[in-house]
Scaffold this motif. Structure first.
Motif, PDB file in Angstrom:
ATOM      1  N   HIS A 277      -7.350   3.864  -3.450  1.00 17.79           N
ATOM      2  CA  HIS A 277      -6.197   3.077  -2.993  1.00 17.79           C
ATOM      3  C   HIS A 277      -5.074   3.231  -4.012  1.00 17.79           C
ATOM      4  O   HIS A 277      -5.334   3.380  -5.204  1.00 17.79           O
ATOM      5  CB  HIS A 277      -6.568   1.600  -2.864  1.00 17.79           C
TER       6      HIS A 277
ATOM      7  N   ASN B 242       0.837  -1.191   0.000  1.00 14.86           N
ATOM      8  CA  ASN B 242       0.000   0.000   0.000  1.00 14.86           C
ATOM      9  C   ASN B 242       0.878   1.248   0.000  1.00 14.86           C
ATOM     10  O   ASN B 242       1.955   1.268   0.603  1.00 14.86           O
ATOM     11  CB  ASN B 242      -0.919   0.017   1.223  1.00 14.86           C
TER      12      ASN B 242
ATOM     13  N   PHE C  72      -1.364   1.297  -4.985  1.00 18.12           N
ATOM     14  CA  PHE C  72      -0.437   0.187  -4.771  1.00 18.12           C
ATOM     15  C   PHE C  72       0.918   0.567  -5.350  1.00 18.12           C
ATOM     16  O   PHE C  72       0.995   1.125  -6.442  1.00 18.12           O
ATOM     17  CB  PHE C  72      -0.929  -1.084  -5.457  1.00 18.12           C
TER      18      PHE C  72
ATOM     19  N   LEU D 169      -6.610   8.906  -2.078  1.00 16.33           N
ATOM     20  CA  LEU D 169      -6.769   8.178  -0.814  1.00 16.33           C
ATOM     21  C   LEU D 169      -7.858   8.765   0.079  1.00 16.33           C
ATOM     22  O   LEU D 169      -8.642   8.018   0.671  1.00 16.33           O
ATOM     23  CB  LEU D 169      -5.435   8.135  -0.069  1.00 16.33           C
TER      24      LEU D 169
ATOM     25  N   ARG E 216      -8.438  -6.137  -4.335  1.00 17.61           N
ATOM     26  CA  ARG E 216      -8.902  -5.128  -3.382  1.00 17.61           C
ATOM     27  C   ARG E 216     -10.334  -4.711  -3.697  1.00 17.61           C
ATOM     28  O   ARG E 216     -11.169  -4.594  -2.802  1.00 17.61           O
ATOM     29  CB  ARG E 216      -7.965  -3.914  -3.419  1.00 17.61           C
TER      30      ARG E 216
END
Length: 152
Positions: free
Chosen positions: A49, A5, A51, A44, A102
């Motif tokens: 999200h 993350n 990665f 965010l 995810r």
């Protein structure tokens, strides 16, 4: 290689990885600048999200991908790239798998993406991962001429 993350320590790599591929083929657009300069505020903090792919634990960032939250509960896959040195290693597939995993874990109904028809390796990956082509639609990106979706 490992997928982790996004953390604040990744901010510069996030920006550099994306600027490298975009400027090699296209130009940085206002929408790019927003998410590259402010990933926390623009991605965010809105339920998205990011990665990061690292060569080793805590090591150099060699790839990245983002999930930007959509109003319908789905996510847009955005800013997915792998450094030139790491291309052909399967890292793009690992990043996309992390995005799919995810989104599924969060109960998202779909993934959506916009890309360019000149990016043949990316298109091949998206199709292999189950994405299907959509009709054209409005987009903030001048370079986008392909729209795809994966129903989860």
């Amino acid at each position: 290689m490992q997928i982790v993350n996004f953390e604040p320590r990744h901010a510069q790599a996030w920006k550099q990885l994306n600027e490298a591929w975009i400027t090699q083929l296209f130009k940085i657009e206002p929408k790019d600048r927003e998410v590259l300069d402010h990933p926390k505020a623009k991605i965010l903090d809105h339920g998205g999200h990011i990665f990061m792919a690292e060569a080793e634990a805590g090591g150099e960032a060699i790839g990245c991908a983002a999930l930007i939250a959509l109003p319908d509960g789905g996510f847009e896959v955005a800013k997915m790239t792998v450094s030139e040195a790491a291309r052909g290693t399967g890292l793009g597939r690992l990043l996309m798998a992390a995005c799919i995993d995810r989104a599924r874990a969060l109960g998202a109904p779909r993934l959506y993406l916009e890309t360019n028809s000149s990016l043949a390796p990316a298109l091949g990956l998206y199709e292999a991962m189950g994405f299907v082509h959509l009709p054209p639609r409005e987009t903030p990106y001048a370079r986008a001429d392909v729209w795809m979706e994966l129903i989860l």
